[in-house]
Design a protein around this motif. Structure first.
Motif, PDB file in Angstrom:
ATOM      1  N   THR A  57       0.925  -9.496  19.761  1.00 11.37           N
ATOM      2  CA  THR A  57       1.411  -9.933  21.072  1.00 11.37           C
ATOM      3  C   THR A  57       0.916 -11.358  21.308  1.00 11.37           C
ATOM      4  OG1 THR A  57      -0.522  -9.167  22.297  1.00 11.37           O
ATOM      5  CG2 THR A  57       1.240  -7.571  21.963  1.00 11.37           C
ATOM      6  N   ARG A  58       1.385 -11.938  22.394  1.00 13.61           N
ATOM      7  CA  ARG A  58       0.957 -13.325  22.667  1.00 13.61           C
ATOM      8  C   ARG A  58       1.002 -13.622  24.154  1.00 13.61           C
ATOM      9  NH1 ARG A  58       5.315 -14.952  25.556  1.00 13.61           N
ATOM     10  NH2 ARG A  58       7.249 -15.135  24.412  1.00 13.61           N
ATOM     11  N   PHE A  59       0.228 -14.632  24.526  1.00 16.72           N
ATOM     12  CA  PHE A  59       0.301 -15.191  25.875  1.00 16.72           C
ATOM     13  C   PHE A  59       0.654 -16.653  25.655  1.00 16.72           C
ATOM     14  CE2 PHE A  59      -2.257 -17.065  29.548  1.00 16.72           C
ATOM     15  CZ  PHE A  59      -1.266 -16.791  30.493  1.00 16.72           C
ATOM     16  N   ALA A  60       1.682 -17.134  26.360  1.00 16.91           N
ATOM     17  CA  ALA A  60       2.219 -18.461  26.048  1.00 16.91           C
ATOM     18  C   ALA A  60       2.365 -19.311  27.314  1.00 16.91           C
ATOM     19  CB  ALA A  60       3.572 -18.301  25.349  1.00 16.91           C
ATOM     20  N   PRO A  61       1.250 -19.657  27.940  1.00 16.00           N
ATOM     21  CA  PRO A  61       1.348 -20.435  29.182  1.00 16.00           C
ATOM     22  C   PRO A  61       1.683 -21.909  28.934  1.00 16.00           C
ATOM     23  CG  PRO A  61      -0.949 -20.194  28.564  1.00 16.00           C
ATOM     24  CD  PRO A  61      -0.145 -19.420  27.539  1.00 16.00           C
ATOM     25  N   SER A  62       2.201 -22.548  29.959  1.00 16.60           N
ATOM     26  CA  SER A  62       2.414 -23.997  29.930  1.00 16.60           C
ATOM     27  C   SER A  62       1.278 -24.637  30.720  1.00 16.60           C
ATOM     28  CB  SER A  62       3.755 -24.353  30.582  1.00 16.60           C
ATOM     29  OG  SER A  62       4.794 -23.820  29.804  1.00 16.60           O
ATOM     30  N   PRO A  63       0.571 -25.591  30.137  1.00 17.16           N
ATOM     31  CA  PRO A  63      -0.566 -26.193  30.844  1.00 17.16           C
ATOM     32  C   PRO A  63      -0.121 -27.203  31.898  1.00 17.16           C
ATOM     33  CG  PRO A  63      -0.417 -27.073  28.613  1.00 17.16           C
ATOM     34  CD  PRO A  63       0.704 -26.079  28.754  1.00 17.16           C
ATOM     35  N   THR A  64       0.538 -26.685  32.932  1.00 18.64           N
ATOM     36  CA  THR A  64       1.021 -27.550  34.017  1.00 18.64           C
ATOM     37  C   THR A  64       0.237 -27.301  35.299  1.00 18.64           C
ATOM     38  OG1 THR A  64       2.672 -25.885  34.587  1.00 18.64           O
ATOM     39  CG2 THR A  64       3.383 -27.644  33.105  1.00 18.64           C
ATOM     40  N   GLY A  65      -0.829 -26.519  35.201  1.00 18.99           N
ATOM     41  CA  GLY A  65      -1.654 -26.228  36.374  1.00 18.99           C
ATOM     42  C   GLY A  65      -2.721 -25.231  35.956  1.00 18.99           C
ATOM     43  N   TYR A  66      -3.548 -24.813  36.914  1.00 22.45           N
ATOM     44  CA  TYR A  66      -4.575 -23.826  36.599  1.00 22.45           C
ATOM     45  C   TYR A  66      -3.975 -22.426  36.619  1.00 22.45           C
ATOM     46  CZ  TYR A  66      -7.844 -27.628  37.260  1.00 22.45           C
ATOM     47  OH  TYR A  66      -8.497 -28.815  37.133  1.00 22.45           O
ATOM     48  N   LEU A  67      -4.519 -21.555  35.788  1.00 21.11           N
ATOM     49  CA  LEU A  67      -4.030 -20.171  35.756  1.00 21.11           C
ATOM     50  C   LEU A  67      -4.355 -19.479  37.071  1.00 21.11           C
ATOM     51  CD1 LEU A  67      -5.105 -18.822  32.226  1.00 21.11           C
ATOM     52  CD2 LEU A  67      -2.938 -19.904  32.894  1.00 21.11           C
ATOM     53  N   HIS A  68      -3.405 -18.685  37.557  1.00 22.38           N
ATOM     54  CA  HIS A  68      -3.682 -17.866  38.731  1.00 22.38           C
ATOM     55  C   HIS A  68      -3.672 -16.396  38.320  1.00 22.38           C
ATOM     56  CE1 HIS A  68       0.574 -16.995  38.910  1.00 22.38           C
ATOM     57  NE2 HIS A  68       0.893 -18.249  39.201  1.00 22.38           N
ATOM     58  N   LEU A  69      -3.833 -15.521  39.285  1.00 16.68           N
ATOM     59  CA  LEU A  69      -3.937 -14.101  38.956  1.00 16.68           C
ATOM     60  C   LEU A  69      -2.695 -13.565  38.259  1.00 16.68           C
ATOM     61  CD1 LEU A  69      -5.720 -12.690  42.109  1.00 16.68           C
ATOM     62  CD2 LEU A  69      -6.536 -12.564  39.749  1.00 16.68           C
ATOM     63  N   GLY A  70      -1.533 -14.132  38.603  1.00 15.97           N
ATOM     64  CA  GLY A  70      -0.287 -13.687  37.955  1.00 15.97           C
ATOM     65  C   GLY A  70      -0.322 -13.976  36.462  1.00 15.97           C
ATOM     66  N   ALA A 117      -0.491 -10.658  49.723  1.00 13.28           N
ATOM     67  CA  ALA A 117      -0.426  -9.615  50.750  1.00 13.28           C
ATOM     68  C   ALA A 117       0.855  -9.698  51.578  1.00 13.28           C
ATOM     69  CB  ALA A 117      -1.651  -9.712  51.648  1.00 13.28           C
ATOM     70  N   SER A 118       1.466 -10.899  51.647  1.00 16.53           N
ATOM     71  CA  SER A 118       2.688 -11.009  52.441  1.00 16.53           C
ATOM     72  C   SER A 118       3.934 -10.758  51.568  1.00 16.53           C
ATOM     73  CB  SER A 118       2.768 -12.385  53.109  1.00 16.53           C
ATOM     74  OG  SER A 118       2.793 -13.382  52.109  1.00 16.53           O
ATOM     75  N   GLY A 119       3.703 -10.352  50.327  1.00 14.37           N
ATOM     76  CA  GLY A 119       4.842  -9.989  49.476  1.00 14.37           C
ATOM     77  C   GLY A 119       5.410 -11.154  48.691  1.00 14.37           C
ATOM     78  N   ARG A 120       4.792 -12.333  48.810  1.00  8.46           N
ATOM     79  CA  ARG A 120       5.301 -13.501  48.079  1.00  8.46           C
ATOM     80  C   ARG A 120       4.724 -13.543  46.680  1.00  8.46           C
ATOM     81  NH1 ARG A 120       5.473 -19.283  49.950  1.00  8.46           N
ATOM     82  NH2 ARG A 120       3.292 -19.112  49.399  1.00  8.46           N
ATOM     83  N   ARG A 121       5.592 -13.862  45.734  1.00  8.99           N
ATOM     84  CA  ARG A 121       5.173 -13.961  44.347  1.00  8.99           C
ATOM     85  C   ARG A 121       4.104 -15.060  44.201  1.00  8.99           C
ATOM     86  NH1 ARG A 121       9.444 -16.376  40.111  1.00  8.99           N
ATOM     87  NH2 ARG A 121       7.828 -17.175  38.772  1.00  8.99           N
ATOM     88  N   LEU A 122       3.062 -14.780  43.434  1.00  4.46           N
ATOM     89  CA  LEU A 122       2.021 -15.801  43.232  1.00  4.46           C
ATOM     90  C   LEU A 122       2.612 -16.967  42.453  1.00  4.46           C
ATOM     91  CD1 LEU A 122      -1.025 -13.581  42.190  1.00  4.46           C
ATOM     92  CD2 LEU A 122      -0.403 -14.384  44.463  1.00  4.46           C
ATOM     93  N   ALA A 176       6.817  -4.144  42.347  1.00  3.23           N
ATOM     94  CA  ALA A 176       5.723  -5.054  42.715  1.00  3.23           C
ATOM     95  C   ALA A 176       4.590  -4.346  43.461  1.00  3.23           C
ATOM     96  CB  ALA A 176       6.274  -6.172  43.576  1.00  3.23           C
ATOM     97  N   SER A 177       3.396  -4.669  43.080  1.00  3.93           N
ATOM     98  CA  SER A 177       2.267  -4.104  43.822  1.00  3.93           C
ATOM     99  C   SER A 177       1.559  -5.256  44.531  1.00  3.93           C
ATOM    100  CB  SER A 177       1.295  -3.419  42.862  1.00  3.93           C
ATOM    101  OG  SER A 177       0.704  -4.380  42.028  1.00  3.93           O
ATOM    102  N   HIS A 178       0.861  -4.936  45.575  1.00  4.50           N
ATOM    103  CA  HIS A 178       0.199  -6.008  46.318  1.00  4.50           C
ATOM    104  C   HIS A 178      -1.202  -6.222  45.785  1.00  4.50           C
ATOM    105  CE1 HIS A 178       3.494  -6.258  48.930  1.00  4.50           C
ATOM    106  NE2 HIS A 178       3.439  -4.970  49.140  1.00  4.50           N
ATOM    107  N   LEU A 179      -1.610  -7.418  45.891  1.00  7.86           N
ATOM    108  CA  LEU A 179      -2.905  -7.733  45.342  1.00  7.86           C
ATOM    109  C   LEU A 179      -3.689  -8.431  46.417  1.00  7.86           C
ATOM    110  CD1 LEU A 179      -3.882  -8.042  42.197  1.00  7.86           C
ATOM    111  CD2 LEU A 179      -3.986 -10.352  43.019  1.00  7.86           C
ATOM    112  N   SER A 180      -4.752  -7.810  46.848  1.00  6.76           N
ATOM    113  CA  SER A 180      -5.548  -8.543  47.831  1.00  6.76           C
ATOM    114  C   SER A 180      -6.948  -8.709  47.297  1.00  6.76           C
ATOM    115  CB  SER A 180      -5.553  -7.815  49.174  1.00  6.76           C
ATOM    116  OG  SER A 180      -5.874  -6.488  48.961  1.00  6.76           O
ATOM    117  N   ILE A 181      -7.300  -9.938  47.080  1.00  3.29           N
ATOM    118  CA  ILE A 181      -8.683 -10.230  46.698  1.00  3.29           C
ATOM    119  C   ILE A 181      -9.176 -11.091  47.855  1.00  3.29           C
ATOM    120  CG2 ILE A 181     -10.169 -11.337  45.037  1.00  3.29           C
ATOM    121  CD1 ILE A 181      -8.774  -9.951  42.995  1.00  3.29           C
TER     122      ILE A 181
END
Ligand code: GLU
Length: 296
Positions: A5-18, A249-254, A290-295
């Motif tokens: 498997t792989r994770f293939a991010p684009s380095p255009t910002g810092y990683l978030h929880l998503g 928590a407001s349902g918006r995609r991270l 979708a599940s909600h994520l509250s940290i």
């Protein structure tokens, strides 16, 4: 049972929880099968072909943040910007099949066309479909414009490329019919680099032997096009698993713009990596709605 498997991010910002959820999803499938530990491979790839948006400090931060989470990867990190010659070779192969054409249109040309068209159909990524202006140029017109030094992108001639009966294998859902025509004549080679997201991602998944592509549901429509490219290039077909996207928590995609959800911000705020991983491992089904994520 082993997976690559792989994770293939684009380095255009810092990683978030998503992103972290995405990385963990791929990592856990390589490292475990049910309750058992298995010896799959988990690869890290930096999709950094966009020289305007990608930054080396973001690339370094990706490695640091994954390490903080306890997500380890196998082998060297593949950095796409160092392999442009390989993507050029793939473009050459498609060109030899007569499937690409040069497109000289600027963004402004395309916007003007969309604005004046009676109706402008849009692709799955929300962008208007290319109207095919440069597809209709004669070989002599193309040669003249190239000789004059005009910059051009390379577009896929979708009608010429279409293969009937395409489908891809989505884990849990079986085979899903593909409709790559929804993308129209997509750009495979950009004006600034001989590469594009769609070309590089399929090239590298094949090269690196990725057998299971796990990524967010937002990329599911792109799989139709990726499957077509695999067939055109004779690359193997991986299985796909698209996980749901985390929301706040407001349902918006991270999203990257929500700085508060970056792993760095959480770390600074004293959140423990173990708590984040624990939260992911309790996520209902990973492919459920979708599940909600509250940290907090
Ligand atoms: N580089 C892409 C992104 O950061 C992901 C590519 C993929 O997983 O297919 O959105």
């Amino acid at each position: 049972m082993t997976a690559v498997t792989r994770f293939a991010p684009s380095p255009t910002g810092y990683l978030h929880l998503g992103h972290a959820f995405s990385a963990w999803n791929a990592w856990i499938r390589a490292r475990t099968f049910g309750a058992r530990t298995v010896g799959g491979r988990f690869l890290l790839r930096l999709e950094d072909i966009d020289p305007q948006r990608c930054r080396p400090d973001y690339a370094a931060a990706i490695e640091e943040d994954l390490a903080w989470l306890g997500i380890d990867w196998d082998g060297p990190v593949r950095v796409q910007s160092r392999h442009l010659d390989e993507y050029q070779a793939a473009l050459d192969t498609l060109q030899q099949q007569g499937l690409l054409y040069p497109c000289f249109c600027t963004r402004a040309d395309i916007q003007r066309e969309v604005a004046t068209a009676a109706s402008a159909p849009h692709g799955p990524d929300g962008a208007p479909l290319y109207a095919g202006t440069c597809r209709r140029l004669s070989p002599a017109q193309r040669a003249e414009r190239i000789a004059a030094g005009e910059r051009f992108a390379l577009r896929l001639d979708m009608q010429a490329a279409l293969r009937p009966g395409l489908s891809f294998h989505e884990e849990h859902e079986g085979r899903i019919p593909c409709h790559p025509e929804r993308f129209g004549d997509v750009v495979l080679g950009r004006k600034d680099v001989p590469a594009s997201y769609h070309l590089c991602v399929t090239h590298d998944d094949a090269l690196q032997g990725v057998a299971l592509v796990t990524r967010g549901a937002d990329l599911k429509p792109a799989t139709d096009l990726h499957r077509l490219l695999q067939v055109l290039m004779g690359w193997p077909e991986p299985a796909y698993a698209h996980h749901h996207l985390l929301t706040d928590a407001s349902g918006r995609r991270l999203a990257k713009r929500d700085g508060a959800a970056t792993l760095r911000a959480l770390r600074t705020a004293g959140v423990a990596a173990a708590d984040i991983i624990e939260r992911f491992s309790r996520d209902p089904g990973r492919s459920a709605a979708a599940s909600h994520l509250s940290i907090a």
